[in-house]
Scaffold this active site. Structure first.
Site, PDB file in Angstrom:
ATOM      1  N   ASP A   1       6.861  -2.671  -5.726  1.00  0.00           N
ATOM      2  CA  ASP A   1       6.427  -1.615  -4.822  1.00  0.00           C
ATOM      3  C   ASP A   1       5.002  -1.230  -5.259  1.00  0.00           C
ATOM      4  O   ASP A   1       4.511  -1.632  -6.314  1.00  0.00           O
ATOM      5  CB  ASP A   1       7.398  -0.426  -4.861  1.00  0.00           C
TER       6      ASP A   1
HETATM    7  C1  GLC Z   1       5.309   2.438  -0.457  1.00  0.00           C
HETATM    8  C2  GLC Z   1       6.798   2.310  -0.240  1.00  0.00           C
HETATM    9  C3  GLC Z   1       7.215   0.930   0.189  1.00  0.00           C
HETATM   10  C4  GLC Z   1       6.125   0.299   1.037  1.00  0.00           C
HETATM   11  C5  GLC Z   1       4.923   0.072   0.127  1.00  0.00           C
HETATM   12  C6  GLC Z   1       3.720  -0.490   0.899  1.00  0.00           C
HETATM   13  O1  GLC Z   1       5.068   3.268  -1.548  1.00  0.00           O
HETATM   14  O2  GLC Z   1       7.640   2.716  -1.318  1.00  0.00           O
HETATM   15  O3  GLC Z   1       8.452   1.077   0.912  1.00  0.00           O
HETATM   16  O4  GLC Z   1       6.556  -0.938   1.584  1.00  0.00           O
HETATM   17  O5  GLC Z   1       4.532   1.254  -0.556  1.00  0.00           O
HETATM   18  O6  GLC Z   1       3.231   0.446   1.799  1.00  0.00           O
END
Ligand code: GLC
Length: 725
Positions: free
Chosen positions: A268
């Site tokens: 993430d």
């Molecule tokens: C965010 C979220 C994740 C998302 C990623 C990219 O913090 O936790 O679900 O896909 O970053 O935006």
């Protein structure tokens, strides 16, 4: 793993820096970019990103959109870098691209995985036309605490429902051919246990037993991988003290060793960097080593892998074999979706220009939206309303609003197509002039004279449609709430409008289950409408005026009060269960009964369904046999309707105490007035399995209760015995 000769030759030709380059994904600053969904970190400007792509230092980009500019970025990667390895282009396409569908929690209320497959397919068609290969969806977090804002993004509190929607969404995103232009690569996320954050507090720790992890939180991921998912996103949270993005037992032990996953894991957003903040890594170099060696192949946005992996490899702390294995996984996925043979797939400006989302998916968006609306109550049959011959007052901050239609995690919705409540309701009336519209209050603040105007409109109307609830920024990431209620200004509006005595139908807008109080709870009728997306107004009108008989059911328990959280139906009985007539020294709250206001699986219809008694094909299930569980279902009302028939079991005695009820299957059944059918389910031993006291995933012989019911609290159980082997 071994790739084909072409890729193995390519890998052998790659420098360490080029190998590390494939393990980094960065914000796509080369085209219109969705900036406000993540905190700023390591922002590369367009020029810097272009240079890194030319140097073979970028494996993927995310959250940019546009075929032409995406094509140019790909051209740089393919034609101007030394090895010409194509980029993966991903984005958060969570519940629709240009056409916005209900938030996933709302769509789960349909109890129709096939519907979710269709909307995912539609999102894939639109996203790939707009220059994307890859979505960071579906979100699979099972959430039992509605204070957590991201409950909006998945399928609610139940593992069987969540598992069914997980597989359906992956199938929908992928389609039939991974190399097709309209295949959108799925990313089951967030691996794992994120929905169990303590207190529903965002990013908080997760303390969870092995049994609950394996029986509740892991199954949707296994189903997603079985459905063909090739990437997984690791979570922010720690699990029992080990951050998910450095959890080798899960990222390697479970994903690879137990499940044989051969795709790649992407972190993430800066989750590797956050190992330092967790206190799990002493510095960014150690964080890089811990994350990569645990099994996170690709680092999102932090830049840690680019900075530290070459040195870690040079020092031998990370072996070249380990580095190569991570690179192989990324190259294999790029090959699987055809990027090496067709690097410009999904990057066709003509296809984007020709895309007509409304023509393609407008009707699907309307159907998905109305199939997600739950009729919580309908005292006196106040719904459906007549299209003519009555004066309707539409009151509340959502009446005319267009900024809270799409719901959280909508990055690319075409707002010009959004149908708000006033649009949809007025269009549905024979005489649009019969609709009076009054805001009455803001989302969080009173409006001068607002309540007075609302009271006047209510007094002058035959019925009120009260459009209240949570603004969309109250749910989604980093939106945990201590009190999951309608904001006070709107509660005050509701009290005043209901006090007029005019019948009130609440059109509730929400990204989670809410604790409904006072006049909101006591209104004659309540429709749970979540965030329904592009076709909100038309879908609500279809239900309000009876063109569509509501068929959705709750995927989350609606509590009596915020203080009951976490509240979920499939809980253990305890040694002192609350019994209706015995409340002293029992598992209960001083202020109220332990149970929900509206239980999991609940939802009413404009018709009436009658269930016959549960019939079993035998009174025992053989160890390797099947047991058929049936009941008749009759539409005893005067209109067509759809009922979600739910199969629940309870394992009376086991080596770990079992939930008082567990959903094991469900089916939506359509019946004409007066029509009757027999609904049958087949039960097998594997559906009764759980992580036993000895740590095995197995069923245990013994006595079970089984129900066929309209929700998790109704129905009469019958018993059967699971015979031993
Ligand atoms: C965010 C979220 C994740 C998302 C990623 C990219 O913090 O936790 O679900 O896909 O970053 O935006």
């Amino acid at each position: 793993m071994r790739l084909d000769d072409r890729l193995e030759t390519l890998l052998a030709d790659m420098t360490v820096d080029e190998k590390v380059g494939q393990l980094g994904i960065f914000a796509d600053m080369l085209r219109p970019f969705a900036a406000d969904v993540n905190p700023e970190m390591n922002e590369l400007n367009a020029g810097e990103l272009r240079e890194r792509i030319r140097a073979g230092q970028v494996g993927a980009v995310f959250n940019g959109v546009g075929a032409a500019q995406g094509r140019e970025a790909q051209r740089i990667a393919v034609e101007e870098s030394r090895l010409g390895i194509p980029l993966l282009m991903g984005a958060d396409v969570i519940h629709g691209m240009r056409t916005v569908f209900p938030i996933p929690l709302g769509e789960a209320a349909s109890f129709e995985p096939v519907l979710a497959e269709r909307t995912a397919r539609a999102a894939a068609v639109e996203a790939t036309a707009c220059g994307l290969h890859w979505t960071f969806a579906p979100t699979l977090d099972i959430a039992r605490d509605q204070r957590w804002g991201r409950v909006a993004e998945a399928a609610g509190e139940d593992v069987v429902l969540g598992t069914a929607f997980a597989a359906a969404r992956v199938r929908g995103f992928h389609g039939d051919d991974l190399t097709a232009d309209d295949c959108l690569l799925a990313t089951p996320k967030h691996f794992v246990g994120y929905g169990a954050v303590i207190g529903g507090l965002e990013y908080n720790s997760v303390e969870i037993s092995e049994g609950t992890l394996r029986d509740v939180h892991l199954p949707p991921f296994k189903a997603a991988l079985d459905a063909g998912a090739l990437t997984v996103m690791s979570a922010f949270n720690d699990i029992n003290g080990v951050p998910a993005s450095a959890h080798d037992e899960l990222l390697t032990g479970v994903l690879r060793d137990e499940w044989g996953f051969r795709g790649f894991v992407v972190s993430d957003y800066t989750a590797d960097f956050e190992l330092v903040a967790h206190g799990f890594a002493g510095d960014e170099r150690e964080a890089t080593k811990l994350s990569f060696t645990a099994g996170v192949d690709m680092s999102m946005q932090s830049g840690l892998y680019a900075t530290h992996l070459p040195d870690l490899v040079a020092s031998g702390e990370v072996s070249m074999d380990t580095l190569d294995e991570g690179v192989r996984r990324v190259l294999a996925v790029k090959q699987a979706i055809g990027l090496f043979d067709n690097p410009y797939r999904s990057l066709d400006p003509d296809a984007e220009a020709a895309l007509d989302p409304q023509a393609l998916h407008g009707e699907l968006a309307r159907d998905a939206a109305r199939r997600s609306i739950v009729l919580l109550k309908n005292d006196g049959g106040v719904l459906p309303l007549r299209r003519s011959g009555q004066k309707i007052a539409l009151i509340g901050p959502f009446a005319r609003d267009r900024d809270n239609i799409e719901g959280c995690w909508t990055l690319f919705g075409d707002k010009s197509q959004y149908v708000n409540l006033e649009d949809g309701l007025r269009a549905a009336l024979d005489d649009g002039g019969a609709l009076t519209v009054v805001d009455g209050s803001g989302f969080e603040d009173a409006i001068d004279g607002g309540i007075e105007a609302a009271v006047g409109a209510a007094r002058d109307a035959d019925v009120v449609l009260l459009a209240i609830g949570e603004p969309q920024n109250y749910s989604g990431e980093a939106q945990s709430r201590t009190r999951i209620v309608v904001p006070p200004a709107q509660q005050a509006l509701a009290e005043a409008v209901v006090a007029t005595g005019t019948p009130v139908v609440v059109l509730l807008r929400h990204g989670r289950a809410l604790a409904l109080h006072g006049a909101v709870r006591d209104a004659q009728a309540i429709l749970a409408t979540w965030f329904l997306g592009t076709q909100t107004g038309n879908a609500v009108a279809d239900v309000v005026f009876g063109d569509y008989n509501p068929s959705a059911r709750l995927p989350v328990s609606f509590p009596r009060d915020s203080g009951q959280q976490p509240l979920y139906y499939n809980r253990q009985r305890t040694g002192r269960p609350e019994l209706p007539d015995m409340q002293e020294f029992k598992s209960r709250w001083r202020e109220m009964p332990h149970g929900p206001l509206y239980p999991f699986g609940h939802g009413l219809s404009y018709t009436r369904f009658e269930y016959g008694p549960v019939a079993l094909s035998a009174d025992a299930l053989d160890w390797d046999g099947a047991l058929t569980v049936s009941a008749t279902l009759r539409n005893a009302g005067d209109r067509f309707g759809e009922e979600v028939v739910q199969l629940y079991v309870h394992d009376r005695v086991a080596s770990r105490v079992r939930p008082i009820r567990e959903l094991k299957d469900f089916r939506k059944v359509a019946l004409a007035p007066g029509e009757e059918t027999t609904v049958s389910f087949e039960l097998h031993r594997d559906q009764l399995a759980f992580t036993t006291r000895s740590g095995q995933f197995a069923a245990e012989p013994g006595l079970f209760d089984v129900w066929i019911a309209p929700d998790c609290e109704s129905g009469e159980a019958v018993q059967f015995t699971l015979r031993g082997a």
